[in-house]
Design an enzyme around this catalytic site. Structure first.
Site, PDB file in Angstrom:
ATOM      1  N   SER A 149      53.500 -40.196  25.185  1.00 23.61           N
ATOM      2  CA  SER A 149      52.627 -38.656  24.896  1.00 23.61           C
ATOM      3  C   SER A 149      53.112 -38.172  24.088  1.00 23.61           C
ATOM      4  CB  SER A 149      51.739 -38.512  26.092  1.00 23.61           C
ATOM      5  OG  SER A 149      51.267 -37.598  25.660  1.00 23.61           O
ATOM      6  N   TYR A 162      50.786 -35.037  33.840  1.00 21.49           N
ATOM      7  CA  TYR A 162      50.764 -35.698  32.873  1.00 21.49           C
ATOM      8  C   TYR A 162      52.319 -35.281  32.301  1.00 21.49           C
ATOM      9  CZ  TYR A 162      49.302 -38.315  29.022  1.00 21.49           C
ATOM     10  OH  TYR A 162      48.887 -39.619  27.870  1.00 21.49           O
TER      11      TYR A 162
END
Length: 257
Positions: A149, A162
């Site tokens: 990501s 995350y």
């Protein structure tokens, strides 16, 4: 007519029933790979992906693999072994795409230990042991592609855990590239930004202001689509990417430049 660059290859895509994983599975299938579509809960959606691949002239099968628990990698490979003989008698795999993941987490002050453990179990521990236990099946010259990501390189305190999982995944990728290079196996990460998927639907779809803001973050001026990521994965899975390894490929459309 599309060149079937992955003809004869076997690919495993975790989280393959929806969103980015769905687009990856369908693209690899169109390129000629036999695709194992691993899903956690939605068997119907996984079967729809299989049907789509088959309609496009490819081969695919669904397998249940709920990640985030001890023994999840072993269960995934047991399910894979139960199906793959019909497509590859040696039980081998050529492409492993670790796409399944938990997409959100809380800010530092509100993050619980259980939530922290869960996001790391799915996003880091599962890919680690999927690869570890898949090495005896992974053929020389194979491909490992981890879906990371853009959050791994940006300060986003509201999803701190995350982002940390994706940073860990990128470090895992780097080490895999070094360790498995002698076998001709490449390992790379693909790092998407904001993608129009079901995960983001609650705040993105049907909200022109949110969509405009998300689009403004990218240098290319729009929200990413699952196919934008899938096409990069297809390149990394192909022989064209044989000299690319240990890299994080930015797939954010130029976000945060």
């Amino acid at each position: 007519m599309r060149t079937r660059t992955l003809e004869g290859k076997i690919a495993l895509v975790t989280g393959g029933s929806r969103g980015i994983g769905r687009a990856i599975a369908q693209r690899l299938g169109r390129d000629g790979a036999t695709v194992a579509v691993a899903y956690a809960r939605d068997e119907t959606a996984a079967n729809e992906v299989v049907e789509r691949v088959q309609k496009d002239g490819g081969r695919a099968f669904a397998l249940h693999a709920e990640l985030g628990r001890h023994g999840d990698a072993a269960s995934l490979w047991a399910a894979f072994d139960a199906h793959v003989d019909a497509y590859a008698p040696d039980g081998g795999v050529d492409i492993i795409v670790n796409n399944a993941g938990i997409g959100r987490s809380s800010a530092l002050a509100s993050l619980t230990e259980d939530a922290f453990d869960e996001v790391f179990a799915v996003n880091v521990r599962a890919p680690f042991f999927i690869v570890q236990q898949g090495l005896e099946r992974l053929r020389d010259g194979g491909r490992i592609i981890n879906i990371s990501s853009g959050a791994a390189r940006l300060a986003l305190p509201e999803i701190i855990a995350y982002g940390a999982t994706k940073g860990a995944l990128d470090t895992f990728t780097l080490n895999l590239a070094k360790e498995l290079g002698p076998r001709g196996i490449t390992a790379n990460s693909v790092a998407p930004g904001i993608i129009d998927t079901d995960v983001n639907a609650s705040w993105l779809r049907g909200n022109p202001q949110a969509e405009a803001h998300a689009a403004s973050l990218a240098a290319l001026g729009r929200v990413g689509q699952p196919e934008d990521v899938a096409d990069i994965v297809a390149f990394l899975a192909s022989d064209d990417a044989r000299w690319v390894t240990g890299r994080v490929i930015d797939a954010t459309g130029g976000s945060g430049l």
